[in-house]
Write a protein that holds these residues in place. Structure first.
Motif, PDB file in Angstrom:
ATOM      1  N   LEU A 144      59.639   3.181  23.270  1.00  0.00           N
ATOM      2  CA  LEU A 144      58.785   3.775  24.702  1.00  0.00           C
ATOM      3  C   LEU A 144      58.593   2.661  25.286  1.00  0.00           C
ATOM      4  O   LEU A 144      58.702   2.572  26.664  1.00  0.00           O
ATOM      5  CB  LEU A 144      57.497   4.140  24.212  1.00  0.00           C
ATOM      6  CG  LEU A 144      56.610   4.872  25.242  1.00  0.00           C
ATOM      7  CD1 LEU A 144      57.235   6.109  26.004  1.00  0.00           C
ATOM      8  CD2 LEU A 144      55.024   4.915  24.785  1.00  0.00           C
ATOM      9  N   ALA A 145      57.896   1.370  25.082  1.00  0.00           N
ATOM     10  CA  ALA A 145      57.536   0.271  25.805  1.00  0.00           C
ATOM     11  C   ALA A 145      57.644  -0.774  24.991  1.00  0.00           C
ATOM     12  O   ALA A 145      57.259  -0.848  23.490  1.00  0.00           O
ATOM     13  CB  ALA A 145      56.136   0.409  26.281  1.00  0.00           C
ATOM     14  N   GLY A 146      57.582  -2.197  25.462  1.00  0.00           N
ATOM     15  CA  GLY A 146      57.827  -3.291  24.767  1.00  0.00           C
ATOM     16  C   GLY A 146      56.827  -4.482  25.382  1.00  0.00           C
ATOM     17  O   GLY A 146      56.236  -4.148  26.144  1.00  0.00           O
ATOM     18  N   GLY A 147      56.956  -5.576  24.730  1.00  0.00           N
ATOM     19  CA  GLY A 147      56.371  -6.840  25.220  1.00  0.00           C
ATOM     20  C   GLY A 147      54.720  -6.379  24.452  1.00  0.00           C
ATOM     21  O   GLY A 147      53.682  -6.956  25.289  1.00  0.00           O
ATOM     22  N   LEU A 148      54.435  -5.811  23.574  1.00  0.00           N
ATOM     23  CA  LEU A 148      53.074  -5.491  23.059  1.00  0.00           C
ATOM     24  C   LEU A 148      52.952  -6.077  21.705  1.00  0.00           C
ATOM     25  O   LEU A 148      53.696  -5.780  20.752  1.00  0.00           O
ATOM     26  CB  LEU A 148      52.795  -3.948  22.890  1.00  0.00           C
ATOM     27  CG  LEU A 148      53.034  -3.273  24.336  1.00  0.00           C
ATOM     28  CD1 LEU A 148      53.285  -1.547  23.778  1.00  0.00           C
ATOM     29  CD2 LEU A 148      51.759  -3.333  24.840  1.00  0.00           C
TER      30      LEU A 148
END
Length: 593
Positions: free
Chosen positions: A207-211
């Motif tokens: 879904l999303a990265g850089g977390l």
């Protein structure tokens, strides 16, 4: 306290992770650091009575003696489930008489090494360990049926092994996968992300990265938007990095490991592929709100009960487990995140006092958080093993189970679904058709297994004939036979120089290439960057993979990591030639793990 250069502090991490870039960019940063862990003391009745909450609220113990109590989930009938990471099990607790205390000793309902995240959905119980996702039936007495493995190949962990899961309003399962390190360039694109997983576990995307480590996340019950609290980087001093509250959206990158907070740049790391830290920062989403550095946010939820005053409607709560990397401790509390019209406005203390003796000791490290059947808050402490109950004295005794609207998630995830292949969406190039070929496979013939994601997953060598008037070339690889996303994007590459009419096997899977110099790669449907090999369902018919080559009369000003829709919009009106090579792939036998 001691003074040390950041490079010295992270030397151990560099040795442990060969992917950590170490380039001589002239950085010279000295940071004072403190390692301070307040001592644990017993959670006596006197210390519990001294806990502080807003007027009208009381904090009592729901259950005690639970050891390493971690993540909480509450079933529709009020049954409370708790994972214990160190013990590797899940406990069941009930409060049948409604007195705000668990009835008797907890019951162990399953054992699994690394048990951590749990979720309940449609009468099923879901459990995640470091690498495995399980489902089980919830029996009539609250116990669990046999665990069934849905996925066994989640990424290996390192520093952050505590996976968490939650069901989204779109009836998809979301899994938080933390980074393997404090700061590094990850080799596995699924690390430091939130994954979106189909109910059967067979299909998942990023879904999303850089977390870095978003353990706590939930959907706003009014807007349906996903929010989460991310753990900041260690060893940046007492006040850096703040814990980050983020609104998390499909395809976005949230800064880690090279940028953080409101646009600060981490001094030691270096992005791969010649991307500058400034470019990485500019392509990242800054935090919405920051909170005290090193407070360690854990479980996060929007309050969906009706037992608290109306001013809490639409607000969220989170546990802050507590710091170890600063002189003055932070965290050791429950916080309230105030929302107004769907937007986060502030983070403030809600329940405090777990830190005792002027900050030198603690009675709890808050982790789990859930809304009980009566609308009170339950909080699990993994230090002394207490579940605390936070209740409003004059509250209505009911919980609200109305789900968040699915509109926001579906609008994000359905973009570009059910469209024609790229070749049919872009006009132009009728007078010049390049011939596309590969030494690995011919037209409508099987693609070798090494190019699939069941094996090596390396990109095949590809070549094409030159097109007059071309200033650059673009590759878009799609699978129209995929489900539920159709067509599935497997590769995006653009700004291939006009003088380059072939690519070698095994290109790097990163946003920018240095050979060929300056080629940019985008986001696949999986959510990763670079080539993602065929991975059709085992035993199914062959899927068709379209390697589409476009000749453009320009270079594109599209940032690395962009998705197909963004790329196609920029290509419109610039196509001077286009063609494709179609290969097939089927996986008849499940590969050995």
């Amino acid at each position: 306290m001691k003074l040390a250069t950041l490079s010295a502090l992270l030397a151990g991490a560099a040795l442990a992770s060969p992917a950590l870039a170490q380039q001589g960019d002239g950085t010279n940063v000295s940071i004072p650091i403190t390692i301070f862990k307040p001592a644990k003391v017993p959670a006596t009745p006197e210390r519990i009575a001294a806990l502080r909450a807003p007027a009208g609220f009381t904090v009592t113990s729901f259950a005690t003696g639970l050891k390493n109590a971690r993540i909480l989930a509450v079933a529709p009938d009020g049954t409370v489930y708790l994972t214990r990471r160190d013990q590797g099990d899940v406990l069941m607790l009930k409060d049948a008489d409604g007195d705000g205390k668990a009835d008797g000793a907890p019951v162990t309902v399953t054992n699994r090494p690394g048990a951590h995240g749990i979720a309940i959905h449609a009468g099923k119980f879901y459990l995640v360990t470091v690498k495995e996702l399980f489902v089980a039936d919830i029996l009539s007495d609250g116990r669990l049926g046999e665990l069934t493995l849905l996925a066994g190949d989640l990424p290996d962990a390192g520093q952050h092994a505590n996976r968490t899961i939650a069901w989204g309003p779109d009836d998809m399962l979301y899994i938080s996968v933390g980074s393997t390190c404090n700061v590094c360039n990850e080799n596995n694109p699924e690390n430091a992300t939130i994954l979106r997983v189909s109910p059967d576990g067979k299909s998942r995307t990023i879904l999303a990265g850089g977390l870095r480590n978003t353990i706590g996340f939930d959907w706003n019950p009014r807007t349906g938007e996903l929010w989460g609290l991310d753990h900041g980087i260690d060893f940046l001093g007492d006040t850096d990095q703040p814990e980050e509250l983020n609104r998390i959206e499909l395809g976005k990158q949230y800064g880690w490991p090279h940028a953080y907070a409101d646009g600060k740049i981490y001094p030691q790391s270096t992005p791969v592929g010649g991307i500058t830290k400034e470019q990485w920062r500019d392509n990242s989403v800054p935090m919405v709100i920051g909170y005290d550095a090193h407070a360690a946010p854990m479980q996060f939820l929007f309050y969906k009960g009706s037992a608290f005053p109306s001013e809490y409607n639409g607000d969220a709560f989170a546990t802050m487990r507590g710091s170890w990397n600063r002189k003055q401790p932070s965290g050791y509390s429950i916080v309230r995140i105030r929302f107004q019209n769907g937007q986060a406005k502030s983070i403030e203390p809600f329940v405090t006092g777990f830190l005792t003796d002027a900050g030198t000791t603690h009675i709890a490290r808050p982790v789990g958080l859930a809304v009980a059947h009566d609308g009170s808050l339950l909080m699990a402490d993994d230090a002394n093993g207490v579940i605390y109950r936070v209740a409003y004295d004059r509250g209505r005794k009911a919980a609200n189970t109305t789900p968040a609207p699915a509109t926001a998630m579906r609008e994000q995830t359905e973009r570009g679904n059910g469209v024609p292949l790229a070749l049919g969406r872009l006009a132009g190039g009728r007078r010049s058709q390049p011939t596309v070929s590969s030494p690995a496979f011919g037209s409508s013939t099987p693609i070798p297994m090494r190019h699939s994601d069941y094996a090596d997953g390396v990109s095949p060598a590809l070549s094409w004939t030159a097109v007059d008037g071309a200033a650059s070339y673009v590759i878009i690889m799609e699978d129209p036979d995929a489900h539920p996303v159709q067509p599935f994007v497997h590769w995006l590459a653009w700004n291939i120089p006009a003088g380059v009419i072939s690519l070698p096997e095994g290109l790097q899977e990163q946003p920018r290439l240095t050979e060929p110099e300056g080629v940019l790669q985008g986001r696949t449907t999986r959510g990763s960057t670079g080539y993602y090999g065929p991975r059709p369902p085992v035993g199914g018919p062959p899927h068709h993979y379209h390697f589409q080559v476009f000749a453009l009369d320009t270079m594109l000003s599209v940032p690395a990591g962009a998705d197909r829709e963004t790329l196609l919009a920029a290509m419109k009106g610039h196509v001077v030639g286009k063609s494709e090579l179609v290969g097939t792939y089927a996986q008849k036998v499940a590969p050995l793990k």
